[in-house]
Design a protein around this motif. Structure first.
Motif, PDB file in Angstrom:
ATOM      1  N   GLY A 224       0.812  -1.206   0.000  1.00 36.65           N
ATOM      2  CA  GLY A 224       0.000   0.000   0.000  1.00 36.65           C
ATOM      3  C   GLY A 224       0.852   1.265   0.000  1.00 36.65           C
ATOM      4  O   GLY A 224       2.062   1.235   0.257  1.00 36.65           O
ATOM      5  N   ARG A 225       0.195   2.371  -0.285  1.00 37.13           N
ATOM      6  CA  ARG A 225       0.878   3.658  -0.395  1.00 37.13           C
ATOM      7  C   ARG A 225       1.189   4.235   0.987  1.00 37.13           C
ATOM      8  O   ARG A 225       0.388   4.156   1.899  1.00 37.13           O
ATOM      9  N   ASP A 226       2.359   4.825   1.083  1.00 35.63           N
ATOM     10  CA  ASP A 226       2.744   5.596   2.259  1.00 35.63           C
ATOM     11  C   ASP A 226       2.557   7.066   1.881  1.00 35.63           C
ATOM     12  O   ASP A 226       3.340   7.616   1.101  1.00 35.63           O
ATOM     13  N   GLU A 227       1.535   7.683   2.415  1.00 40.45           N
ATOM     14  CA  GLU A 227       1.184   9.032   1.980  1.00 40.45           C
ATOM     15  C   GLU A 227       2.284  10.043   2.292  1.00 40.45           C
ATOM     16  O   GLU A 227       2.548  10.950   1.492  1.00 40.45           O
ATOM     17  N   GLU A 228       2.919   9.912   3.442  1.00 39.78           N
ATOM     18  CA  GLU A 228       4.001  10.834   3.770  1.00 39.78           C
ATOM     19  C   GLU A 228       5.159  10.668   2.788  1.00 39.78           C
ATOM     20  O   GLU A 228       5.764  11.655   2.353  1.00 39.78           O
ATOM     21  N   ALA A 229       5.451   9.427   2.448  1.00 40.86           N
ATOM     22  CA  ALA A 229       6.518   9.178   1.481  1.00 40.86           C
ATOM     23  C   ALA A 229       6.153   9.743   0.116  1.00 40.86           C
ATOM     24  O   ALA A 229       7.019  10.271  -0.600  1.00 40.86           O
ATOM     25  N   MET A 230       4.891   9.670  -0.251  1.00 45.23           N
ATOM     26  CA  MET A 230       4.459  10.193  -1.541  1.00 45.23           C
ATOM     27  C   MET A 230       4.558  11.715  -1.577  1.00 45.23           C
ATOM     28  O   MET A 230       4.867  12.309  -2.619  1.00 45.23           O
ATOM     29  N   ILE A 231       4.310  12.368  -0.452  1.00 45.44           N
ATOM     30  CA  ILE A 231       4.454  13.825  -0.397  1.00 45.44           C
ATOM     31  C   ILE A 231       5.924  14.203  -0.594  1.00 45.44           C
ATOM     32  O   ILE A 231       6.254  15.120  -1.359  1.00 45.44           O
ATOM     33  N   ARG A 232       6.802  13.492   0.098  1.00 41.87           N
ATOM     34  CA  ARG A 232       8.238  13.761  -0.069  1.00 41.87           C
ATOM     35  C   ARG A 232       8.665  13.482  -1.502  1.00 41.87           C
ATOM     36  O   ARG A 232       9.462  14.233  -2.081  1.00 41.87           O
ATOM     37  N   ARG A 233       8.125  12.426  -2.077  1.00 41.60           N
ATOM     38  CA  ARG A 233       8.474  12.080  -3.465  1.00 41.60           C
ATOM     39  C   ARG A 233       7.996  13.156  -4.428  1.00 41.60           C
ATOM     40  O   ARG A 233       8.708  13.499  -5.385  1.00 41.60           O
ATOM     41  N   SER A 234       6.828  13.719  -4.180  1.00 45.37           N
ATOM     42  CA  SER A 234       6.307  14.786  -5.021  1.00 45.37           C
ATOM     43  C   SER A 234       7.202  16.015  -4.963  1.00 45.37           C
ATOM     44  O   SER A 234       7.456  16.672  -5.985  1.00 45.37           O
ATOM     45  N   THR A 235       7.698  16.328  -3.773  1.00 45.06           N
ATOM     46  CA  THR A 235       8.594  17.469  -3.612  1.00 45.06           C
ATOM     47  C   THR A 235       9.886  17.254  -4.382  1.00 45.06           C
ATOM     48  O   THR A 235      10.389  18.159  -5.059  1.00 45.06           O
ATOM     49  N   ARG A 236      10.426  16.049  -4.298  1.00 41.64           N
ATOM     50  CA  ARG A 236      11.663  15.747  -5.025  1.00 41.64           C
ATOM     51  C   ARG A 236      11.442  15.792  -6.532  1.00 41.64           C
ATOM     52  O   ARG A 236      12.314  16.241  -7.286  1.00 41.64           O
ATOM     53  N   PHE A 237      10.269  15.329  -6.971  1.00 42.39           N
ATOM     54  CA  PHE A 237      10.016  15.346  -8.411  1.00 42.39           C
ATOM     55  C   PHE A 237       9.917  16.778  -8.933  1.00 42.39           C
ATOM     56  O   PHE A 237      10.292  17.051 -10.083  1.00 42.39           O
ATOM     57  N   ALA A 238       9.410  17.689  -8.120  1.00 43.13           N
ATOM     58  CA  ALA A 238       9.366  19.095  -8.532  1.00 43.13           C
ATOM     59  C   ALA A 238      10.779  19.623  -8.781  1.00 43.13           C
ATOM     60  O   ALA A 238      11.020  20.378  -9.729  1.00 43.13           O
ATOM     61  N   GLU A 239      11.728  19.190  -7.937  1.00 51.17           N
ATOM     62  CA  GLU A 239      13.118  19.587  -8.133  1.00 51.17           C
ATOM     63  C   GLU A 239      13.676  18.980  -9.422  1.00 51.17           C
ATOM     64  O   GLU A 239      14.399  19.644 -10.171  1.00 51.17           O
ATOM     65  N   MET A 240      13.336  17.731  -9.669  1.00 54.11           N
ATOM     66  CA  MET A 240      13.813  17.084 -10.881  1.00 54.11           C
ATOM     67  C   MET A 240      13.224  17.753 -12.118  1.00 54.11           C
ATOM     68  O   MET A 240      13.919  17.968 -13.122  1.00 54.11           O
ATOM     69  N   SER A 241      11.953  18.078 -12.062  1.00 55.92           N
ATOM     70  CA  SER A 241      11.302  18.738 -13.192  1.00 55.92           C
ATOM     71  C   SER A 241      11.961  20.082 -13.490  1.00 55.92           C
ATOM     72  O   SER A 241      12.115  20.470 -14.652  1.00 55.92           O
ATOM     73  N   ALA A 242      12.353  20.790 -12.427  1.00 56.82           N
ATOM     74  CA  ALA A 242      13.026  22.074 -12.610  1.00 56.82           C
ATOM     75  C   ALA A 242      14.373  21.878 -13.299  1.00 56.82           C
ATOM     76  O   ALA A 242      14.747  22.655 -14.195  1.00 56.82           O
ATOM     77  N   ALA A 243      15.116  20.831 -12.904  1.00 57.82           N
ATOM     78  CA  ALA A 243      16.402  20.562 -13.542  1.00 57.82           C
ATOM     79  C   ALA A 243      16.217  20.198 -15.010  1.00 57.82           C
ATOM     80  O   ALA A 243      16.977  20.651 -15.881  1.00 57.82           O
ATOM     81  N   HIS A 244      15.205  19.392 -15.295  1.00 60.85           N
ATOM     82  CA  HIS A 244      14.908  19.024 -16.683  1.00 60.85           C
ATOM     83  C   HIS A 244      14.498  20.260 -17.490  1.00 60.85           C
ATOM     84  O   HIS A 244      14.926  20.445 -18.636  1.00 60.85           O
ATOM     85  N   ARG A 245      13.694  21.114 -16.876  1.00 64.75           N
ATOM     86  CA  ARG A 245      13.271  22.331 -17.556  1.00 64.75           C
ATOM     87  C   ARG A 245      14.454  23.259 -17.817  1.00 64.75           C
ATOM     88  O   ARG A 245      14.541  23.892 -18.872  1.00 64.75           O
ATOM     89  N   LEU A 246      15.359  23.337 -16.862  1.00 57.62           N
ATOM     90  CA  LEU A 246      16.552  24.165 -17.056  1.00 57.62           C
ATOM     91  C   LEU A 246      17.317  23.709 -18.287  1.00 57.62           C
ATOM     92  O   LEU A 246      17.749  24.539 -19.119  1.00 57.62           O
ATOM     93  N   LEU A 247      17.507  22.403 -18.430  1.00 61.68           N
ATOM     94  CA  LEU A 247      18.212  21.887 -19.606  1.00 61.68           C
ATOM     95  C   LEU A 247      17.493  22.291 -20.898  1.00 61.68           C
ATOM     96  O   LEU A 247      18.133  22.686 -21.873  1.00 61.68           O
ATOM     97  N   ALA A 248      16.169  22.198 -20.893  1.00 55.63           N
ATOM     98  CA  ALA A 248      15.395  22.549 -22.082  1.00 55.63           C
ATOM     99  C   ALA A 248      15.507  24.036 -22.402  1.00 55.63           C
ATOM    100  O   ALA A 248      15.582  24.429 -23.576  1.00 55.63           O
ATOM    101  N   LEU A 249      15.557  24.873 -21.385  1.00 54.11           N
ATOM    102  CA  LEU A 249      15.632  26.321 -21.587  1.00 54.11           C
ATOM    103  C   LEU A 249      17.013  26.774 -22.042  1.00 54.11           C
ATOM    104  O   LEU A 249      17.179  27.903 -22.516  1.00 54.11           O
ATOM    105  N   LEU A 250      17.996  25.893 -21.926  1.00 53.93           N
ATOM    106  CA  LEU A 250      19.343  26.223 -22.391  1.00 53.93           C
ATOM    107  C   LEU A 250      19.551  25.846 -23.845  1.00 53.93           C
ATOM    108  O   LEU A 250      20.512  26.305 -24.467  1.00 53.93           O
ATOM    109  N   ASP A 251      18.706  24.996 -24.383  1.00 50.61           N
ATOM    110  CA  ASP A 251      18.878  24.542 -25.784  1.00 50.61           C
ATOM    111  C   ASP A 251      18.408  25.601 -26.774  1.00 50.61           C
ATOM    112  O   ASP A 251      17.533  26.404 -26.475  1.00 50.61           O
TER     113      ASP A 251
END
Length: 251
Positions: A224-251
């Motif tokens: 089953g899902r660990d809701e607290e873990a999913m919240i932390r995972r969502s926060t980390r994914f926002a950071e990853m998305s920003a890094a991916h977006r940065l790469l796209a904005l440099l091209d």
């Protein structure tokens, strides 16, 4: 349930542990061109990094994205809502003078990459890892000349020196912005190879994120899902998305 008194010492300690966010001191934020580079002006003045370094960006699109983060701030400035700005600051203040050290860390990660360590059981997890990870390893072998040794279990094994040397060749020449983004994706996924695949356009951020969480997702299917873990995972994914977006904005 009784309320905690306003003078409760624990509450006071918690309040002191939370730094007060600075008040917004500007009305406008906009991209601007300076000396053949781009930056962000707040009420006509260029922003600087926390270390008071000038921000000189190679892309107007990136400057516009940063300006949008600054404009989106409310009464107070919350760095947690400004992932692109934070990443640019890290690149300028932290990576610029330490490019070799950052490249070394990426090579070190590759030496024990997540994708090389496979479960022995259960069969469903073994299959899930293979489906997510084998195509990336095949791409790395065929397109980048990177051959990895796979291991069942957690016993460490050395990766071929030519593979690690080749990774150094790929990452060492990168500018601080791209290197910071690559390093961020690597630490969030636990895999230098997934980070390189995102950087090279082989994987999207979503695909790399799914590949990085094969084991975690498998366990959630069982327990089953660990809701607290999913919240932390969502926060980390926002950071990853920003890094991916940065790469796209440099091209």
């Amino acid at each position: 349930m009784s309320e905690i008194p306003a003078d409760d010492p624990m509450r006071q300690a918690q309040r002191l542990m939370r730094p007060e966010l600075p008040k917004r001191f500007y009305k406008s934020a906009e991209a601007a061109e300076e000396n053949q580079h781009f930056t962000v002006h707040l009420d006509g003045r260029p922003i600087r990094t926390p270390a008071r370094q000038a921000i000189a960006l190679p892309s107007r699109a990136l400057a516009i994205a940063l300006a949008e983060e600054w404009m989106a701030q409310g009464e107070r400035i919350d760095p947690l809502t400004m992932p692109l700005t934070r990443l640019v600051n890290v690149a300028i203040d932290g990576v610029t003078g330490e490019r070799n050290a950052v490249a070394d860390e990426i090579v070190k990660y590759a030496g024990s990459d997540l994708l090389c360590y496979r479960a022995e059981a259960p069969e469903g997890l073994v299959l899930s890892q293979s489906m997510q990870w084998d195509p990336v390893l095949a791409w790395a072998r065929d397109d980048l000349d990177l051959s990895f040794v796979l291991v069942q279990g957690i016993s460490f094994t050395d990766q071929p020196e030519p593979t690690l040397d080749r990774i150094r060749e790929l990452v060492a020449p990168l500018d601080p912005l791209r290197l910071a983004a690559l390093h961020t994706i690597m630490t969030l996924t636990g895999s230098a190879l997934l980070a390189i695949a995102v950087f090279k356009g082989r994987l999207t951020a979503d695909e790399a994120w799914a590949a990085a969480h094969v084991d975690e997702d498998w366990n959630m299917q069982l327990w089953g899902r660990d809701e607290e873990a999913m919240i932390r995972r969502s926060t980390r994914f926002a950071e990853m998305s920003a890094a991916h977006r940065l790469l796209a904005l440099l091209d």
